[in-house]
Design an enzyme around this catalytic site. Structure first.
Site, PDB file in Angstrom:
ATOM      1  N   SER A 104     -22.093  11.581  -8.784  1.00 45.47           N
ATOM      2  CA  SER A 104     -21.175  11.690  -9.928  1.00 45.47           C
ATOM      3  C   SER A 104     -19.719  11.423  -9.585  1.00 45.47           C
ATOM      4  O   SER A 104     -18.956  10.988 -10.446  1.00 45.47           O
ATOM      5  CB  SER A 104     -21.318  13.066 -10.576  1.00 45.47           C
ATOM      6  OG  SER A 104     -21.133  14.089  -9.619  1.00 45.47           O
TER       7      SER A 104
ATOM      8  N   LYS B  79     -16.476  10.945 -15.461  1.00 46.14           N
ATOM      9  CA  LYS B  79     -15.825  11.514 -16.649  1.00 46.14           C
ATOM     10  C   LYS B  79     -15.114  10.473 -17.510  1.00 46.14           C
ATOM     11  O   LYS B  79     -15.015  10.617 -18.722  1.00 46.14           O
ATOM     12  CB  LYS B  79     -14.857  12.613 -16.235  1.00 46.14           C
ATOM     13  CG  LYS B  79     -15.577  13.810 -15.630  1.00 46.14           C
ATOM     14  CD  LYS B  79     -14.971  15.117 -16.061  1.00 46.14           C
ATOM     15  CE  LYS B  79     -15.856  16.290 -15.695  1.00 46.14           C
ATOM     16  NZ  LYS B  79     -16.016  16.451 -14.230  1.00 46.14           N
TER      17      LYS B  79
ATOM     18  N   GLU C 157      -9.364  20.324 -22.251  1.00 46.26           N
ATOM     19  CA  GLU C 157      -9.393  21.416 -21.285  1.00 46.26           C
ATOM     20  C   GLU C 157      -9.766  20.810 -19.934  1.00 46.26           C
ATOM     21  O   GLU C 157     -10.384  19.754 -19.880  1.00 46.26           O
ATOM     22  CB  GLU C 157     -10.451  22.447 -21.696  1.00 46.26           C
ATOM     23  CG  GLU C 157     -11.895  22.135 -21.257  1.00 46.26           C
ATOM     24  CD  GLU C 157     -12.507  20.889 -21.895  1.00 46.26           C
ATOM     25  OE1 GLU C 157     -12.024  20.462 -22.959  1.00 46.26           O
ATOM     26  OE2 GLU C 157     -13.481  20.338 -21.323  1.00 46.26           O
TER      27      GLU C 157
END
Ligand SMILES: *Cc1c(COP(=O)(O)O)cnc(C)c1O
Length: 394
Positions: free
Chosen positions: A378, A90, A112
Site C-alpha cells: 500500500s 490514498k 481528517e
C-alpha cells in the site's frame, strides 16, 4: 448477490448505513444523489484516468518478488502502490473525490488525517485544483508526524490540531465532522478510507478499485490467468484492501486475506485487531465492528503503524468477516517490523509499516508451490524511517 455494492441504504449485510446528525443530511443526500451518475460520466472517467496516468503515475507495476517467493515456497507478486505520487494508495481516492467536489460546485475541502498520509494526499489535490484545504489532525499525531504536517503546510493547507480525547485520528474525524456540520453548503469532506456514512464507503471503494482492475490484466500478462489464488492486504479503515479485493469479491475461487494490526498481541490490551475484539456499534456515521467497552465507549486502539491505529473497520470488511468471504489475520508490531526488514533485504524495497503487516501474514499461512499470491504494497517506508530507527533491529 454481490459483495461489491451495498444495498440502497448503504448496507453490506448488517453493516453500513448512514448515522448522521440532521444538519449533515442535505450534504450526504446531495452526494448520494449524484455520485454514481457523476462518476459514470465519460468526462469524469477521462479526467480521472488521465490524472491517474500522468499525475499519479499509474498503472503501478505488479512485481514478481523472486527471492521472497523462494523463501515462502510459492509465487509472490507485489502490487506497487508505494510507487504512486505521494507514496501510497490514498491519492487514488483524493483525486476521485476532488473531481466530484468540483462538479458539485464546492469551494472548500476538509479532511481528517492520522499519520498525515491522507492529509498530504488531500492537500496535494487541493493545490492541483486550486481549492482551499483544511486538515484536522490529532495534536499528538502532529507531534509524532512533524514532516507530514510541514508537507501539508508547504502545499498550502491549514492544519488544525484536534485537542479532544486522545488527540489522535478518531478525535480528528470528530472535529472534521463538526466543521462540516457548521459549514455544509460550500464544503466537501474528503474521507480517507472506506468508512463514514453511506455513500462514502462505496464511493472510496470504487475509486480504489483501480488497483484490482490493473491487477487482473497484469496477472494475465504474467501468469496467463487474471485470477490469483490469494490477495493479501492490510486493513486500517480498509481502503487499500477494498481496492485490491474489489474485482475479485464475487470470484469465490480467489481467497481474500485481510490483515489487521495486533500491536503488542491481540489480547494484550494494546492492539487494533477490530474483527478479533470488536462488537457491532456505530462509529463515524456507519454501523460496523468496533472496539468498545461493555457500555459502548470506544476503546483506544494501539499499533506501531499510525495508518492501522483505528478502533473500527469499514462496513464492507465487517461484512466480509461476518460472511466468511475474507479470512482475517493478525500481525503484531514485532512481526510487521521483521517483515519490513525482510522485504528491504530480499527485494530492495522498504515498505510502509502498514504494508509490512500484510507481508507479515505470509509467514502465518501455508501455500502450495504453484499458488499465485498477490500482496498489496500500500505504501513506501520513507515516512516510517523514525519508527524503523527506534525499533533498531536491523
Ligand atoms: C493510510 C494507510 C493505510 C491504511 O488505510 P486503509 O484505508 O486501511 O488502506 C495502509 N497503508 C498505507 C501506506 C497508508 O498510508
Amino acid at each position: 448477490m454481490t459483495y461489491k455494492q451495498p444495498n440502497e441504504r448503504g448496507y453490506y449485510g448488517q453493516f453500513g448505513g448512514a448515522f448522521i446528525p440532521e444538519m449533515l443530511y442535505p450534504n450526504v443526500e446531495e452526494l448520494k444523489e449524484n455520485y454514481l451518475q457523476m462518476i459514470g460520466e465519460e468526462s469524469f472517467q477521462k479526467e480521472f484516468d488521465s490524472l491517474l496516468k500522468d499525475y499519479v503515475g499509474r498503472p503501478t507495476p505488479l512485481y514478481f518478488a523472486g527471492k521472497l517467493s523462494e523463501y515462502y515456497g510459492t509465487n509472490i507478486y507485489l502490487k506497487r502502490e508505494d510507487l504512486n505520487h505521494t507514496g501510497a494508495h490514498k491519492i487514488n481516492n483524493t483525486i476521485g473525490q476532488i473531481l466530484l467536489a468540483k462538479r458539485l460546485g464546492k469551494q472548500k475541502i476538509i479532511a481528517e488525517t492520522g499519520a498525515g498520509q491522507h492529509g498530504v494526499a488531500t492537500a496535494t489535490v487541493c493545490a492541483l485544483m486550486g481549492l482551499e484545504c483544511i486538515v484536522y489532525m490529532g495534536k499528538l499525531d502532529m507531534e509524532r508526524q512533524r514532516p507530514n504536517v510541514e508537507r501539508m503546510r508547504i502545499l498550502g493547507a491549514t492544519v488544525i490540531p484536534a485537542e479532544s480525547g486522545s488527540m489522535t485520528l478518531k478525535d480528528a474525524t470528530n472535529e472534521a465532522m463538526r466543521h462540516w456540520i457548521n459549514n455544509p453548503a460550500d464544503t466537501h469532506y474528503i474521507i480517507g478510507s472506506v468508512v463514514g456514512p453511506h455513500p462514502y464507503p462505496d464511493m472510496v471503494a470504487r475509486f480504489q478499485s483501480v488497483i484490482s482492475e490493473e491487477m487482473r490484466w497484469q496477472l494475465k500478462e504474467h501468469t496467463g490467468n487474471e485470477n490469483p489464488d490469494y490477495v493479501i492486504a492490510c486493513v486500517g479503515g480498509g481502503s487499500n484492501a477494498a481496492g485490491a479485493f474489489y474485482h475479485y469479491l464475487d470470484d469465490l475461487d480467489v481467497k481474500l486475506v485481510a490483515v489487521e494490526a495486533a500491536g503488542l498481541g491481540v489480547n494484550s490490551g494494546e492492539s487494533a485487531a477490530t474483527t478479533a475484539l470488536g462488537k457491532p456499534g456505530v462509529l463515524h456515521g456507519s454501523k460496523t465492528l468496533l472496539m468498545q467497552t461493555e457500555d459502548g465507549q470506544v476503546v483506544e486502539p494501539y499499533s506501531i503503524s499510525a495508518g492501522l491505529d483505528y478502533p473500527g473497520i469499514g462496513p464492507i470488511h465487517a461484512h466480509l468477516f461476518d460472511s466468511g468471504r475474507a479470512q482475517f489475520q493478525y500481525v503484531t508490531d514485532e512481526e510487521a517490523m521483521q517483515s519490513g526488514i525482510q522485504l528491504s533485504r530480499m527485494e530492495g524495497i522498504i515498505p510502509a509499516i502498514e504494508s509490512a503487516h500484510a507481508l507479515g501474514a505470509l509467514g502465518k499461512m501455508k501455500f502450495e508451490k504453484d499458488d499465485v499470491v498477490v500482496v498489496n504494497l500500500s505504501g513506501r517506508g520513507d515516512k516510517d524511517l523514525e519508527s524503523y530507527i527506534k525499533w533498531g533491529k536491523y
